[in-house]
Design an enzyme around this catalytic site. Sequence first.
Site: not given
Ligand code: NDP
Ligand code: 2IT
Length: 447
Positions: A129, A169
């Site tokens: 990561k 992420d």
């Molecule tokens: P994005 O940046 O696309 O979206 C994040 C969302 O969560 C936004 O709406 C953001 O709001 C909100 N957010 C972030 N930080 C905070 C906070 N401290 N308090 C409240 N709201 C918050 O990220 P992802 O959708 O990609 O990721 C979301 C979660 O999913 C993370 O935990 C990530 O690690 C996990 N994840 C992502 C994967 C992926 O493929 N993208 C895979 C597996 C897990 P704002 O815009 O206001 O910051």
């Molecule tokens: O938390 C996660 O699994 C991710 N942000 C996706 C990682 C990836 O390599 O696609």
Amino acid sequence: MKLTNEYLLGIQKIVEQKNPAEPEFHQAVKEVLMSLQPVVEKNPKYIESGVIERLIEPERQIMFRVPWLDDSGKIQVNRGFRIQFNSAIGPYKGGLRFHPTVNLGVIKFLGFEQIFKNSLTTLPMGGGKGGSDFNPKGKSDGEIQRFCQSFMTELYRHIGPDTDVPAGDINVGAREIGYLFGQYKRITNTFTGVLTGKGLQFGGSLARTEATGYGLCYFTENMLQANGKSFEGQTVVISGAGNVAIYANEKATALGAKVVAMCDSNGYIYDKNGVDLAAIKQIKEVERKRITEYLKYHPEAEYHEGCKGIWTIPCDIALPCATQNEIDEESAKALAANGCYCVCEGSNMPSTPGAIDVYFENKMLYGPAKAANAGGVAVSGLEMSQNSERLSWSFEKVDKKLQGIMKNIFDNCEARAEEYGMPGNYMAGANIAGFLKVADAMIAQGI
Ligand code: NDP
Ligand code: 2IT
């Protein structure tokens, strides 16, 4: 659950002593160690081989300076990270997070979780990561591009398509991956699958954008069906309004649920008629604006400042998809009191230990992040396969593989929980299943 095994308590102590001021990392390790108690009690080889002592220490930790010029010509400096945690079963694989709250402990907790998650997918990927404390909010496109170029100018020497393959992420999506890929290609004069989540024109996989959210719903549906339920007709609350949240909403709705709330870091919207996802996509994906804009499309909906209140909305199923520790004990109690019977995690480690205790006390169905959100990295693995064979598969083919992978993950979690005397505890099942494959590979490869 409590950590009582003396050997594992010793491991937890080492983690806390050697890594002070990294509470998220301590939390992630403790959850895994609790689940492993029956494993080490039944199989002393996991103690004798020192495999857990080795697992908790990253193979390599890289921290670097990221200087960049802002639009006014001023020099800004951020810190970059890449934790190459474990390569026992494949090249390091995991996302990059750009957020002001990023520090070493946050990246280490994410990297640690990624080891087990990637193992669960059955694909050959190790755990890693990275990210930066860079805050992209309010930055121009030019600033984002210059930051990404500077970040990759250091990172490129540590990664490679058979070494370490980063992805997105929080705050790292298609735009950022494009700039990072462009810089890697320019510096190395190679065109390879060194990053996943790429644009479809240059090696990206169909369905990667949707994969985490869709995969979360496939996992949830499997868990619901195993317990005589389904998404059909259920009321759902989803936190976040980013990549994971949007596609979780899309799939949950397609499976017959009504999503009534979403949020960003400023506040949440409640739309009792069901959230209009087209409006959310327009606000978040196209305009990159705040969720409060939703009221312009639907003045009858409600907007509330702050995120915590979202968990007080009555629902059947809660899908946290924003960030770590977003559901604390109090919020979990509010969910349970309002009739929520299922929490399935899209974000990484969204539930505090106190919240998880509440889920178990109330016999709620609990889908842990490292299993439930593994669909994103699974399709990243499929993107790597497509890049290796220089072909691209149809959306349907990727989506079908994703469905199969998520079902397999659920079945594996269920079976391991049962085998180790904790039926229905999918958290323990996920930790045990993820661990066994990596630990056996480490033992086979020697120290
Ligand atoms: P994005 O940046 O696309 O979206 C994040 C969302 O969560 C936004 O709406 C953001 O709001 C909100 N957010 C972030 N930080 C905070 C906070 N401290 N308090 C409240 N709201 C918050 O990220 P992802 O959708 O990609 O990721 C979301 C979660 O999913 C993370 O935990 C990530 O690690 C996990 N994840 C992502 C994967 C992926 O493929 N993208 C895979 C597996 C897990 P704002 O815009 O206001 O910051
Ligand atoms: O938390 C996660 O699994 C991710 N942000 C996706 C990682 C990836 O390599 O696609």
